[in-house]
Design a protein around this motif. Sequence first.
Motif, PDB file in Angstrom:
ATOM      1  N   LEU A 272       0.844  -1.193   0.000  1.00 26.00           N
ATOM      2  CA  LEU A 272       0.000   0.000   0.000  1.00 26.00           C
ATOM      3  C   LEU A 272       0.877   1.239   0.000  1.00 26.00           C
ATOM      4  CD1 LEU A 272      -2.862   1.349   0.408  1.00 26.00           C
ATOM      5  CD2 LEU A 272      -2.363   1.275   2.860  1.00 26.00           C
ATOM      6  N   SER A 292      -3.236   4.672  -2.417  1.00 30.90           N
ATOM      7  CA  SER A 292      -2.983   4.204  -3.782  1.00 30.90           C
ATOM      8  C   SER A 292      -4.073   3.266  -4.286  1.00 30.90           C
ATOM      9  CB  SER A 292      -1.627   3.488  -3.849  1.00 30.90           C
ATOM     10  OG  SER A 292      -1.607   2.364  -2.975  1.00 30.90           O
ATOM     11  N   ASP A 293      -4.841   2.646  -3.373  1.00 32.43           N
ATOM     12  CA  ASP A 293      -5.871   1.705  -3.788  1.00 32.43           C
ATOM     13  C   ASP A 293      -7.273   2.306  -3.755  1.00 32.43           C
ATOM     14  OD1 ASP A 293      -5.976   1.955  -1.074  1.00 32.43           O
ATOM     15  OD2 ASP A 293      -6.223  -0.171  -0.638  1.00 32.43           O
ATOM     16  N   GLU A 294      -7.381   3.635  -3.578  1.00 32.51           N
ATOM     17  CA  GLU A 294      -8.677   4.312  -3.566  1.00 32.51           C
ATOM     18  C   GLU A 294      -8.629   5.536  -4.472  1.00 32.51           C
ATOM     19  OE1 GLU A 294     -11.196   3.086  -2.116  1.00 32.51           O
ATOM     20  OE2 GLU A 294     -10.387   1.729  -0.582  1.00 32.51           O
TER      21      GLU A 294
END
Length: 459
Positions: A272, A292-294
């Motif tokens: 992440l 980074s994942d949203e």
Amino acid sequence: MNSRSTWFWVALAGGLFAFIFFFERHLQKPAIGPMKILPRLTASAVTSIQILPKGKVEIRAERTNGAWRLTSPFSYPARPDRVQELLVALESLTPATSITAQELKNVPKADERYGFEPPQNTLVLRQGEDQTFIHLGYRTAPGDQLFVQVVGIGEVYVVDADLLKLIPARADDWRDPRLVDLMQIVSDRLLVTNAGKAFELQRNPTNQLWRIILPGWETRADSDKVREALTRLQDLRAIQFVSDDPKADLDSLGLQAPELSLAFAQGTNAVLQLHFGKSPTNDTGQIYARRSDENSVITVSKDALAPWRASYDVFRDRHLVTMTGPLDSIEVRAQDHFTIERGADNTWRILPGGVAADPELVDAFIRNLGDLQVSEIVKDVVTAPDLPNVGLASPSRQFTLRAAVTNAAAGITNRIIAQLDFGTNQDDRVYARRTDESSLYTVTQADLALLPSASWQLR
């Protein structure tokens, strides 16, 4: 009244008493508890909940692998406590009273009267293959109760209006305000990039101690400071939800090339990244942040990120030794050359000679070693030609700390925990180094004087 009549009435009363005692007391069925409106609902088994407020956008949350996530009107981690609080309330929901289907036939325009045409709110619950629709209507005249209807059931229920407090007015009410939940992240490396400068923190899986790794060299990190900074990161909460647009202008927010970036990894696998950018023009105490994942952009407290925005030097361990467990021996080369060694009975002896050491003096020795701190970091990378100039080519004092380690192949061996060399004394500063590190330090003469230099000092 004659005696025969009297006995008749006595016998009759006794028979009635016996009937009440044996039948009413012992054979009656147990009392049935309050009726639940949703008897088949199990909160822990619900996998999705949909909220359709009158005239507003749909709110939907879904549970996957035990974690709740908002999927409409945007995708974002949900607050599990608030979702579960509503589901538990619905599971145990009981009516104060109800209006039967027969009674409803005598009420003109009943759906309009009770607020079901259209419903003020509709809840859709999915549990396995079952789907349950619940309509919420108007409040009752006093306002402390609420009309509720379960689709497929002919009755209208009257329940406590406190149920409305658990239903989100907007999707943001169910957003998880945490930027990151570190308990859900498996990682042993953290790459910190701050204003273009980078360093890495790496955790030893055996003793859980952190190290600072930079290009060409590394050193010990103060694990307590790293854990404290991670705790502050864990405690970060969104102050404002700025945007959920996947095409948001990240450059204007300072997130296209983040001013600060924290990248978590496990071994060589990226886990992440957290990106931090500029401050809003109307509040310099906040800073834009993004995972980074949203897709979502939020603002968080700038002050809480202070340790990560500073130099790697903030995380350096200023202690020369970090005690992670009991020592088994300490070899000393100073006025004389001797070793104190722990026996099987936890008593200490001085070698050579096997003379008993004073346990209080040994404890003070070990404690002072653990408390010994660097007064100055002279050089990050010292080379062999530098050592004679500071008296470390042939140290005036040397302490070698060892601990017993059990190895499947070699059995019990004494592993060197640290070797500390002390050299020239200049202006009350004594040059020092650890032989397993590249850095050159100084300590104060007063701190070094607390450590024994001759075996008789421990007798």
